[in-house]
Design a protein around this motif. Structure first.
Motif, PDB file in Angstrom:
ATOM      1  N   ARG A  24      63.592   9.503 -85.542  1.00  0.00           N
ATOM      2  CA  ARG A  24      62.950  10.154 -84.376  1.00  0.00           C
ATOM      3  C   ARG A  24      62.289  11.433 -84.841  1.00  0.00           C
ATOM      4  NH1 ARG A  24      64.150   8.736 -79.204  1.00  0.00           N
ATOM      5  NH2 ARG A  24      63.737  10.855 -78.507  1.00  0.00           N
ATOM      6  N   PHE A  25      61.130  11.699 -84.259  1.00  0.00           N
ATOM      7  CA  PHE A  25      60.387  12.902 -84.599  1.00  0.00           C
ATOM      8  C   PHE A  25      59.648  13.324 -83.338  1.00  0.00           C
ATOM      9  CE2 PHE A  25      56.876  15.343 -86.349  1.00  0.00           C
ATOM     10  CZ  PHE A  25      57.464  16.052 -87.371  1.00  0.00           C
ATOM     11  N   ASP A  26      60.287  14.143 -82.523  1.00  0.00           N
ATOM     12  CA  ASP A  26      59.703  14.611 -81.267  1.00  0.00           C
ATOM     13  C   ASP A  26      59.443  16.105 -81.391  1.00  0.00           C
ATOM     14  OD1 ASP A  26      59.870  12.082 -80.095  1.00  0.00           O
ATOM     15  OD2 ASP A  26      61.912  12.453 -79.399  1.00  0.00           O
ATOM     16  N   ARG A  27      58.216  16.453 -81.744  1.00  0.00           N
ATOM     17  CA  ARG A  27      57.821  17.848 -81.931  1.00  0.00           C
ATOM     18  C   ARG A  27      57.867  18.554 -80.600  1.00  0.00           C
ATOM     19  NH1 ARG A  27      54.847  20.037 -86.172  1.00  0.00           N
ATOM     20  NH2 ARG A  27      54.398  17.948 -86.946  1.00  0.00           N
ATOM     21  N   PRO A  28      58.420  19.703 -80.431  1.00  0.00           N
ATOM     22  CA  PRO A  28      59.160  20.553 -81.356  1.00  0.00           C
ATOM     23  C   PRO A  28      60.657  20.578 -81.081  1.00  0.00           C
ATOM     24  CG  PRO A  28      58.389  21.928 -79.590  1.00  0.00           C
ATOM     25  CD  PRO A  28      58.017  20.494 -79.250  1.00  0.00           C
ATOM     26  N   THR A  29      61.219  19.495 -80.558  1.00  0.00           N
ATOM     27  CA  THR A  29      62.613  19.583 -80.123  1.00  0.00           C
ATOM     28  C   THR A  29      63.617  18.716 -80.880  1.00  0.00           C
ATOM     29  OG1 THR A  29      62.237  17.879 -78.456  1.00  0.00           O
ATOM     30  CG2 THR A  29      61.975  20.170 -77.748  1.00  0.00           C
ATOM     31  N   GLU A  30      63.166  17.670 -81.573  1.00  0.00           N
ATOM     32  CA  GLU A  30      64.162  16.750 -82.132  1.00  0.00           C
ATOM     33  C   GLU A  30      63.658  16.064 -83.398  1.00  0.00           C
ATOM     34  OE1 GLU A  30      66.922  13.041 -80.604  1.00  0.00           O
ATOM     35  OE2 GLU A  30      64.991  13.373 -79.634  1.00  0.00           O
TER      36      GLU A  30
END
Length: 155
Positions: free
Chosen positions: A71-77
Motif C-alpha cells: 500500500r502506498f497512500d500519499r501522505p498517510t500510509e
C-alpha cells in the motif's frame, strides 16, 4: 510476533512522507551493514508494486528476503510485505497530521512463521522480546529525530 511504536516529529506530514520515500538511502544503509539489496521492479514513481530482493547474514546463515510495497497512500500510509525462508512480515507506516507543522508516525512490524524452523526462530525472539522492543523503539526514535533535523536544517 508484533512490534509497534509511535513518534511525534516536528515537521509537516508531506515532508515526513517524502523522507520516508527516500528508498535509495534505505538501500545504501542496508548495504553499509553488509546486506545485498537490489530493486527489481520497473516503476518510475514510488508506489504500490515496488519490489526489492535482499540477502544478509543472520545467526550464521545467509538469508534471502523479498520485499514488496503493498500500500502506498500519499501522505498517510505505506505498507510493506516481506517474505523469506519460512517467515513473512508486514511492516506499516501510518502518518497523522497533529498540526500543520507536527506529524505522528506509527510504525508496526508483524512477523509470522510459516514452518517449524521459523517457529523456533520466532520463539527465540519472543524470549528476548523486551530487549528487541527497546531496540525497535530506539531505532524508530533515532530515525524520527533524524527526519526532524533534516527538515529544520538550512537549505
Amino acid at each position: 510476533m508484533k512490534f509497534s511504536t509511535k513518534e511525534d516529529i516536528d515537521a509537516p506530514i508531506d515532508a515526513v512522507f517524502e523522507m520516508l520515500c527516500e528508498f535509495d538511502q534505505f538501500e545504501r544503509a542496508a548495504m553499509r551493514r553488509g546486506a545485498e539489496v537490489q530493486r527489481v521492479d520497473q516503476l518510475a514513481e514510488p508506489g504500490a508494486g515496488m519490489q526489492w530482493e535482499a540477502a544478509f547474514d543472520m545467526r550464521g546463515k545467509r538469508r534471502a528476503l523479498q520485499v514488496e510495497m503493498d500500500r502506498f497512500d500519499r501522505p498517510t500510509e505505506m505498507k510493506l510485505n516481506t517474505r523469506s525462508q519460512g517467515l513473512t512480515g508486514d511492516m506499516s507506516f501510518d502518518l497523522v497530521a497533529l498540526s500543520r507543522s507536527r506529524t505522528r508516525i506509527m510504525v508496526a512490524l508483524d512477523l509470522k512463521p510459516q514452518n517449524l524452523s521459523a517457529r523456533l526462530l520466532v520463539q527465540s525472539l519472543k524470549l528476548a522480546k523486551n530487549a528487541l522492543t527497546k531496540k525497535f523503539k530506539k531505532r524508530v526514535g533515532d530515525y524520527a529525530k533524524d527526519m526532524e533535523e533534516r527538515y529544520h536544517k538550512p537549505r
